[in-house]
Design an enzyme around this catalytic site. Structure first.
Site, PDB file in Angstrom:
ATOM      1  N   SER A 177      80.554  97.827 100.656  1.00 33.61           N
ATOM      2  CA  SER A 177      79.717  98.259 101.539  1.00 33.61           C
ATOM      3  C   SER A 177      79.263  99.645 101.139  1.00 33.61           C
ATOM      4  O   SER A 177      80.270 100.606 100.831  1.00 33.61           O
ATOM      5  CB  SER A 177      80.655  98.530 102.940  1.00 33.61           C
ATOM      6  OG  SER A 177      80.692  97.389 103.207  1.00 33.61           O
ATOM      7  N   GLU A 198      79.421 105.506 102.453  1.00 34.43           N
ATOM      8  CA  GLU A 198      80.826 105.199 102.415  1.00 34.43           C
ATOM      9  C   GLU A 198      81.287 105.312 100.826  1.00 34.43           C
ATOM     10  O   GLU A 198      82.357 105.900 100.826  1.00 34.43           O
ATOM     11  CB  GLU A 198      81.301 103.791 102.885  1.00 34.43           C
ATOM     12  CG  GLU A 198      82.571 103.677 102.806  1.00 34.43           C
ATOM     13  CD  GLU A 198      82.825 102.081 103.401  1.00 34.43           C
ATOM     14  OE1 GLU A 198      82.630 101.743 104.655  1.00 34.43           O
ATOM     15  OE2 GLU A 198      83.761 101.195 102.449  1.00 34.43           O
ATOM     16  N   ARG A 218      87.324 105.493 108.189  1.00 38.20           N
ATOM     17  CA  ARG A 218      86.889 105.637 106.726  1.00 38.20           C
ATOM     18  C   ARG A 218      87.183 107.255 106.360  1.00 38.20           C
ATOM     19  O   ARG A 218      86.291 107.651 105.646  1.00 38.20           O
ATOM     20  CB  ARG A 218      85.563 105.015 106.572  1.00 38.20           C
ATOM     21  CG  ARG A 218      85.395 103.770 106.651  1.00 38.20           C
ATOM     22  CD  ARG A 218      86.003 102.975 105.844  1.00 38.20           C
ATOM     23  NE  ARG A 218      86.058 101.365 106.329  1.00 38.20           N
ATOM     24  CZ  ARG A 218      86.957 100.986 107.316  1.00 38.20           C
ATOM     25  NH1 ARG A 218      87.720 101.657 107.562  1.00 38.20           N
ATOM     26  NH2 ARG A 218      86.857  99.838 107.709  1.00 38.20           N
TER      27      ARG A 218
END
Ligand SMILES: Cc1cc2nc3c(=O)[nH]c(=O)nc-3n(C[C@H](O)[C@H](O)[C@H](O)COP(=O)(O)OP(=O)(O)OC[C@H]3O[C@@H](n4cnc5c(N)ncnc54)[C@H](O)[C@@H]3O)c2cc1C
Length: 358
Positions: A255, A352, A182
């Site tokens: 998320s 995130e 990520r």
């Protein structure tokens, strides 16, 4: 008679040409449906538009932020006191690249899911497990989107972006993008690069990978031993639909937190305390731990609601907000989850979702 300085006229011409709007509410441009106005806002349909917009912001000495579908963003209640560029560069081209692969060159403003659908329709392998992720092509390398055992970095050949420091467009090969979980150089050097085009290299032949737990279960139930490319895409879409909130009706960015990577010693200690805890070894020796499991089983916080904000009842890693929720509430809620995880496990959780504030 009033004289208008030449510089102001230039700026006026630019803002008319680019259709730079003022005080544009950002809530409708994000899937959280939260956030105050952008002081300036424009849609960029070409690389020239991006250049001009950035010049406008430099002249005004204000920060710039580029957005795509707003599906990984939480905008501050006060809005963004700078220029928001909504990237809408279109175009998808498929180019034969020899016996084994096809290159797909796509404008940053293309819808990611459309690209995946077209690739699978043409029988190309590499992005099928990334089906149904909301957002744009331009954002795909930024956080190196991933799902069901795959990261987009495995399929990216080249990224073209404006370097706002030098005001030149530059190309980055896959290894120059510094991809990790990520993360990428575009996220690491936040705000420096504006992606205008991404080239993906997909395989003409292959075997669709259904080894991820949820997909194994899906095909097991249906007694399909060797699923095709199209079947894997369909499975991913259905599994996601069953597990994740539909952003068209919920305020969410999927998320909210990253799954933490912890060292082996730390994982051993947690395993002693929570024998069921899952962990997946990474190439660098660290262990990736599913944070949704920790929030649910260790912190007992799956479905937790504080005011207008909750962890999603089917997947605790996902934060959902009711209409009327504020960014302040969401941040407060996220901090509470992070505090609980830290207290129980010693893990410092990272968000995130990107925070848009200026
Ligand atoms: C229901 C739901 C499920 C999701 N599931 C997943 C998932 O499975 N896996 C996953 O990885 N993500 C997932 N996400 C997060 C999100 O879909 C991805 O991060 C997506 O890539 C964001 O794309 P976007 O165009 O909406 O980017 P935005 O949210 O608009 O922007 C995100 C970041 O990228 C930057 N950015 C956007 N466009 C550009 C550009 N052209 N150049 C430079 N920087 C840019 C922005 O400045 C910002 O920092 C999910 C989100 C939702 C709402």
């Amino acid at each position: 008679m009033t004289y208008i300085p030449i510089q102001s006229l230039d700026r006026l011409r630019l803002s008319i040409k680019m259709n730079i709007q003022e005080y544009v509410p950002l809530a409708k441009y994000t899937t959280f449906k939260i956030g105050g106005p952008a002081r300036y806002f424009c849609a960029a349909k070409s690389e020239d538009d991006i250049l001009e917009a950035v010049r406008f912001a430099k002249e005004k000495k204000i920060p710039v932020m580029v957005i795509g579908g707003g599906s990984n963003l939480l905008v501050s209640d006060a809005g963004f006191n700078g220029l928001i560029i909504r990237c809408g560069i279109k175009g998808i081209e498929f180019k034969d690249a020899g016996k084994r692969s096809v290159l797909i060159e796509a404008g940053a403003g293309e819808d990611w899911e459309d690209l995946v659908a077209q690739a699978v329709e043409r029988g190309l392998y590499g992005v099928e497990n990334l089906s149904a992720i909301p957002g744009t092509v331009g954002a795909s390398p930024v956080q190196n989107i991933g799902a069901y055992g795959f990261d987009v970095s495995g399929s990216i050949d080249m990224v073209r972006a404006l370097d706002t420091k030098t005001m030149k467009f530059v190309k980055f090969s896959n290894s120059e993008c510094n991809f990790s979980y990520r993360n990428s150089r575009f996220k690491h050097e936040k705000g420096r690069y504006i992606v205008s085009k991404v080239t993906y290299r997909l395989a003409k032949e292959g075997k669709a990978d259904a080894s991820y737990k949820d997909l194994v279960e899906y095909f097991g139930k249906r007694k399909i031993a060797d699923p095709t490319l199209k079947q894997v895409r369909q499975a991913v879409i259905e599994v996601r639909k069953a597990k994740l909130p539909d952003w068209r009706s919920w305020g969410t960015a999927g998320s909210f937190f990253k799954n933490p990577l912890i060292d082996a010693e730390h994982f051993k200690r947690l395993k002693r305390e929570y024998p069921e805890i899952p962990g997946f070894p990474e190439a660098d020796g660290r262990i990736k731990v599913p944070l949704g499991w920790i929030i649910d089983k260790v912190c007992n916080s799956k479905g937790l609601t504080i005011g207008n904000v909750s962890t999603y009842e089917k997947q605790a890693l996902v934060v959902v907000a009711k209409p009327g929720a504020t960014a302040t509430e969401v941040i407060g809620f996220a901090n509470e989850i992070m505090r609980r995880v830290k207290e129980k496990t010693g893990i410092q959780v990272e968000a995130e979702v990107e925070w848009a504030v200026a």
